[in-house]
Design a protein around this motif. Structure first.
Motif, PDB file in Angstrom:
ATOM      1  N   ALA A   1     -24.033 -10.246 -56.597  1.00 29.90           N
ATOM      2  CA  ALA A   1     -24.620 -10.535 -55.289  1.00 29.90           C
ATOM      3  C   ALA A   1     -23.656 -11.369 -54.451  1.00 29.90           C
ATOM      4  CB  ALA A   1     -25.936 -11.284 -55.452  1.00 29.90           C
ATOM      5  N   VAL A   2     -23.430 -10.946 -53.218  1.00 24.23           N
ATOM      6  CA  VAL A   2     -22.584 -11.693 -52.285  1.00 24.23           C
ATOM      7  C   VAL A   2     -23.228 -11.683 -50.898  1.00 24.23           C
ATOM      8  CG1 VAL A   2     -20.445 -11.183 -53.545  1.00 24.23           C
ATOM      9  CG2 VAL A   2     -21.138  -9.702 -51.676  1.00 24.23           C
ATOM     10  N   ASP A   3     -22.868 -12.675 -50.091  1.00 26.38           N
ATOM     11  CA  ASP A   3     -23.378 -12.757 -48.725  1.00 26.38           C
ATOM     12  C   ASP A   3     -22.536 -11.950 -47.743  1.00 26.38           C
ATOM     13  OD1 ASP A   3     -25.492 -14.450 -49.415  1.00 26.38           O
ATOM     14  OD2 ASP A   3     -24.240 -16.231 -49.184  1.00 26.38           O
ATOM     15  N   ASP A   4     -21.239 -11.785 -48.033  1.00 24.40           N
ATOM     16  CA  ASP A   4     -20.325 -11.140 -47.093  1.00 24.40           C
ATOM     17  C   ASP A   4     -19.357 -10.254 -47.871  1.00 24.40           C
ATOM     18  OD1 ASP A   4     -18.165 -10.546 -45.342  1.00 24.40           O
ATOM     19  OD2 ASP A   4     -18.487 -12.409 -44.228  1.00 24.40           O
TER      20      ASP A   4
ATOM     21  N   MET B   1     -15.529 -11.202 -49.372  1.00 31.74           N
ATOM     22  CA  MET B   1     -15.303 -11.219 -50.821  1.00 31.74           C
ATOM     23  C   MET B   1     -14.209 -10.220 -51.211  1.00 31.74           C
ATOM     24  SD  MET B   1     -16.145 -12.949 -53.488  1.00 31.74           S
ATOM     25  CE  MET B   1     -17.673 -13.767 -53.066  1.00 31.74           C
ATOM     26  N   LEU B   2     -14.173  -9.055 -50.563  1.00 30.30           N
ATOM     27  CA  LEU B   2     -13.088  -8.099 -50.834  1.00 30.30           C
ATOM     28  C   LEU B   2     -11.737  -8.702 -50.451  1.00 30.30           C
ATOM     29  CD1 LEU B   2     -14.674  -4.750 -49.608  1.00 30.30           C
ATOM     30  CD2 LEU B   2     -14.135  -5.365 -51.984  1.00 30.30           C
ATOM     31  N   ASP B   3     -11.686  -9.401 -49.324  1.00 31.17           N
ATOM     32  CA  ASP B   3     -10.436 -10.053 -48.892  1.00 31.17           C
ATOM     33  C   ASP B   3     -10.019 -11.127 -49.887  1.00 31.17           C
ATOM     34  OD1 ASP B   3     -10.400  -8.414 -46.652  1.00 31.17           O
ATOM     35  OD2 ASP B   3     -11.107  -9.975 -45.278  1.00 31.17           O
ATOM     36  N   ARG B   4     -10.995 -11.900 -50.350  1.00 31.90           N
ATOM     37  CA  ARG B   4     -10.699 -12.953 -51.338  1.00 31.90           C
ATOM     38  C   ARG B   4     -10.188 -12.342 -52.636  1.00 31.90           C
ATOM     39  NH1 ARG B   4     -14.897 -17.382 -53.765  1.00 31.90           N
ATOM     40  NH2 ARG B   4     -13.330 -18.616 -54.828  1.00 31.90           N
ATOM     41  N   ALA B   5     -10.858 -11.258 -53.089  1.00 29.64           N
ATOM     42  CA  ALA B   5     -10.423 -10.579 -54.317  1.00 29.64           C
ATOM     43  C   ALA B   5      -9.008 -10.041 -54.157  1.00 29.64           C
ATOM     44  CB  ALA B   5     -11.405  -9.458 -54.666  1.00 29.64           C
TER      45      ALA B   5
END
Length: 123
Positions: free
Chosen positions: A69-72, A76-80
């Motif tokens: 579960a993620v909010d954004d 999160m894809l950018d962080r990964a």
């Protein structure tokens, strides 16, 4: 846990075979949720995480993954990606549920991300 695992998914070539196998092995009761998908409810006592069985097609290989579960999704894809991952599915809508995306971690494991609509998250 800030971003919990909220769903698992097992993909394979024959949905009927997977449904029968996991039903017999674990006592799961997968419910049809489309022509190529069955939902596996969490345990009756609320223990465990629900999931799904997906019939793969074409060149898609069998797989097992979890959804977090993620909010954004995009953030999160950018962080990964900054940590060495590669996006394999860009944010994609799931009507009535929310949207999902997937990435491959630096070792190639496929992880799903799920942003639930407020109504879906409350149920």
């Amino acid at each position: 846990m800030t971003n919990p695992v909220i769903h698992f998914e097992i993909g394979g070539r024959d949905l009927a075979r997977m449904t029968a196998f996991y039903g017999e092995l674990f006592g799961w009761n997968p419910q049809p949720a489309g022509p190529e998908y069955a939902l596996v409810p969490p345990g009756a006592d609320g223990a465990g995480v629900g999931g799904g069985l997906l019939q793969t097609s074409g060149d898609m290989p069998p797989y097992v993954t979890v959804y977090v579960a993620v909010d954004d999704l995009r953030a999160m894809l950018d962080r990964a990606a900054a940590l060495g991952a590669k996006t394999v599915v860009t944010p994609t809508a799931i009507p009535g549920i929310g949207e999902f995306a997937m990435f491959a971690d630096p070792d190639g494991n496929i992880i799903g991300l799920l942003h639930q609509q407020a109504e879906a998250a409350a149920s």
